[in-house]
Design a protein around this motif. Sequence first.
Motif, PDB file in Angstrom:
ATOM      1  N   GLU A 214       0.830  -1.205   0.000  1.00  0.00           N
ATOM      2  CA  GLU A 214       0.000   0.000   0.000  1.00  0.00           C
ATOM      3  C   GLU A 214       0.864   1.254   0.000  1.00  0.00           C
ATOM      4  O   GLU A 214       0.566   2.237  -0.677  1.00  0.00           O
ATOM      5  CB  GLU A 214      -0.915  -0.005   1.235  1.00  0.00           C
ATOM      6  CG  GLU A 214      -1.788   1.239   1.303  1.00  0.00           C
ATOM      7  CD  GLU A 214      -2.849   1.153   2.396  1.00  0.00           C
ATOM      8  OE1 GLU A 214      -2.815   0.188   3.185  1.00  0.00           O
ATOM      9  OE2 GLU A 214      -3.702   2.053   2.442  1.00  0.00           O
TER      10      GLU A 214
ATOM     11  N   THR B 261       0.394   4.049  -2.918  1.00  0.00           N
ATOM     12  CA  THR B 261      -0.137   5.386  -2.643  1.00  0.00           C
ATOM     13  C   THR B 261       0.926   6.466  -2.843  1.00  0.00           C
ATOM     14  O   THR B 261       0.597   7.583  -3.195  1.00  0.00           O
ATOM     15  CB  THR B 261      -0.745   5.479  -1.221  1.00  0.00           C
ATOM     16  OG1 THR B 261       0.192   4.955  -0.293  1.00  0.00           O
ATOM     17  CG2 THR B 261      -2.037   4.722  -1.134  1.00  0.00           C
TER      18      THR B 261
ATOM     19  N   ARG C 113      -8.292  -4.740  -3.992  1.00  0.00           N
ATOM     20  CA  ARG C 113      -7.583  -4.145  -2.868  1.00  0.00           C
ATOM     21  C   ARG C 113      -6.825  -2.898  -3.318  1.00  0.00           C
ATOM     22  O   ARG C 113      -6.923  -1.837  -2.701  1.00  0.00           O
ATOM     23  CB  ARG C 113      -6.624  -5.182  -2.258  1.00  0.00           C
ATOM     24  CG  ARG C 113      -6.105  -4.794  -0.883  1.00  0.00           C
ATOM     25  CD  ARG C 113      -5.301  -5.911  -0.235  1.00  0.00           C
ATOM     26  NE  ARG C 113      -4.216  -6.352  -1.078  1.00  0.00           N
ATOM     27  CZ  ARG C 113      -4.060  -7.599  -1.524  1.00  0.00           C
ATOM     28  NH1 ARG C 113      -4.925  -8.537  -1.192  1.00  0.00           N
ATOM     29  NH2 ARG C 113      -3.034  -7.920  -2.311  1.00  0.00           N
ATOM     30  N   GLU C 114      -6.112  -3.023  -4.461  1.00  0.00           N
ATOM     31  CA  GLU C 114      -5.298  -1.881  -4.908  1.00  0.00           C
ATOM     32  C   GLU C 114      -6.159  -0.728  -5.422  1.00  0.00           C
ATOM     33  O   GLU C 114      -5.878   0.438  -5.156  1.00  0.00           O
ATOM     34  CB  GLU C 114      -4.279  -2.343  -5.955  1.00  0.00           C
ATOM     35  CG  GLU C 114      -3.280  -3.294  -5.316  1.00  0.00           C
ATOM     36  CD  GLU C 114      -2.108  -3.678  -6.199  1.00  0.00           C
ATOM     37  OE1 GLU C 114      -1.943  -3.082  -7.279  1.00  0.00           O
ATOM     38  OE2 GLU C 114      -1.366  -4.585  -5.786  1.00  0.00           O
TER      39      GLU C 114
ATOM     40  N   TRP D 297      -7.371   1.049  -2.326  1.00  0.00           N
ATOM     41  CA  TRP D 297      -6.394   1.937  -1.670  1.00  0.00           C
ATOM     42  C   TRP D 297      -6.340   3.285  -2.369  1.00  0.00           C
ATOM     43  O   TRP D 297      -6.346   4.338  -1.728  1.00  0.00           O
ATOM     44  CB  TRP D 297      -4.986   1.323  -1.734  1.00  0.00           C
ATOM     45  CG  TRP D 297      -4.769   0.142  -0.840  1.00  0.00           C
ATOM     46  CD1 TRP D 297      -5.470  -0.149   0.297  1.00  0.00           C
ATOM     47  CD2 TRP D 297      -3.788  -0.883  -1.011  1.00  0.00           C
ATOM     48  NE1 TRP D 297      -4.980  -1.309   0.850  1.00  0.00           N
ATOM     49  CE2 TRP D 297      -3.944  -1.781   0.078  1.00  0.00           C
ATOM     50  CE3 TRP D 297      -2.793  -1.138  -1.942  1.00  0.00           C
ATOM     51  CZ2 TRP D 297      -3.143  -2.907   0.229  1.00  0.00           C
ATOM     52  CZ3 TRP D 297      -1.989  -2.253  -1.795  1.00  0.00           C
ATOM     53  CH2 TRP D 297      -2.167  -3.134  -0.715  1.00  0.00           C
TER      54      TRP D 297
END
Lengths: 417, 253
Positions: A150, A154, A189-190, A193
Amino acid sequence: MNDRVVEKLAILADAAKYDVSCASSGSKRKNTNKGLGNTGAGICHSYTEDGRCVSLLKILLTNYCIYDCAFCISRKSNDVKRAAFTVEEVVSLTINFYRRNYIEGLFLSSGIFKNADYTMERMLRIVKKLRLEENFNGYIHLKTIPGASEELITEAGLYADRMSINLELPTEEGLKSLAPEKSHEDVKRELGWVRAKTLEFADERKVIKRAPAFVPAGQSTQIVVGATPETDLDILYTAHTYYQNYALKRVYYSGYIPVNEDSRMPALGSNPPIIRENRLYQSDWLIRFYGFDVKELVTPTFPNLDTAIDPKLSWALRNPHFFPVDVNTAPYEAILRVPGIGLRSAKKIISARRFGKLHSWQLNKLGLAFNRAQYFMRYADSPIQLGEKDPQVIREVILDGQRKNKNNFPSLQLSLF
Amino acid sequence: MYNYLFDGSFEGLLTAVYDYFALRHQQAILQTDATFHTDLFTPTHRVITNEANAERVWEGLQKKVGRSKSYGLFTVYLSEDPIAHRHLFNYIVLVFQKGAEVTFDYRHDDVLQVENFAKKVNRERHRMKAFVRFSSTPTGLYTAVVKPDFNILPLIKDHFQNRYADQPWLIFDVKRHYGLYYDLEKVDTVMPSNPSNHSDINVGELFNDDEYTTYWKTYFKNTNISARKNLKLHRQHVPRRYWKYLPEKADSL
């Protein structure tokens, strides 16, 4: 000239081209402090012989890969030439192509070498060098690597204009069968994020005007079409879910081009499903810009789009009760649903009819496809018609017209060899 | 009914509008000397371009339809097409007679045609943002040669100035024999003093292939998917007449 760079370019452009995303708009990065570049113009600088737009330098950092996805040309078990760019090579190609006005920016993807974070970290270094050392303000589309942390993902969002990660196949079962190491859960999930961070930054901007941009051109994904037996309903419903849950800017549909011998997929040398891919894009547009609901275009009893006619015409023929639409009185939303009338001509109709009722000779000049639209609309001098025309008859008449007007006949877009 | 003869300049066209109202003529057809055919029955009015009168019309127009729409009208002028100029003249007259509302009345031929010409010029403007190809020359100047269908250099000036702020560049229109030159401070219009032999600007010297030209050609070839070959679509997007100035296509000519 460096022959090694030529060879790497050949290999790593070739391996990257199956990702069809080419957008370079949607971000408004300014050229700060007399540096190089800006974004927002959405320019296609050239077109390849397949008719696809070239707007970004689209390359892989490397085509070495630890994964063995059956649909991918760079899969581990494939005997192909491998290469890897250095960080400096990618940066100087990007800058020098950009300075010559060849490209809008960089599209960087990669095979996974060593592990996800190692790969993602190298990609991040390229992006940071471009932004921080070269003062490059052109467009950057960064693929995120499934399984990367993550933190890295990000951080990349602070420098990239767009980020994307591919679903590859429309369903989890399809993906599991061909790419056992991958899963839609990684993708979710990505995307999640980046979505969360985007909202966080948007909130911050409400308070601090100059808060940094975070993935200003948003996220996208790609679905491969025709590698596995999923229906158009599966594809469009999946796309719809991701549009809704992650506020995606685009879902790309990529007609599968056989690159590997595999009994579960179309054989090498078979034609890519170009018309089907086109129908999916048309549906995607109808949903995003024309006010259609995905449930109107495909249903469990009609799970695949008609390849002979476009999805808007197909919907119209299945819903004769909606027509005819009177262009002189109907609301904009209804006019948009008439086959043969697009966004521009619908707006012109709304604009012009305030000055008086529209007749056929006027409509003819507004840029709509009158021959097609006439069966679905009423205007000041519509011929009086007893009863309604049978949709089946209309379909045949329109198809017949297309055959005569060869320029519009879709199958001509297919290559003969 | 009058034949209006003007000198082909934008100020001349605006002056024609001024004259039309000042002279209280009922109908006029805008022409230039090049397109004019004498006919015995229609009187001729020669428009003498007057900057002050043109300015008055331009300001009045901006007040009526707004800045962005008037800029769009200027782009129609850049089409260099006599028919477009005639529609444009009629259109501006119409705006002063009926008000800005009329610009939405697409039933009107002049309104529709002006819109269509604006679209065409705009397409060419966008194309040139895409198809300009700079060569990097030994002096550090980035040079490009273009041959656009319409006179669009004024329309792409800001784009290139904003984007390539840290490199000096020259974009030369070989069809109209003038160019835009950016010296890191401002953009100037440059003209060879003798257009017939390009004595100041040698067009041949504006092309300079280097390693990045080769890399670009390599990239262009390898990003193509041959299984999807579609030359018709390709030529639709990149018409042949532009190939000469595109390094990735010039070899295919």
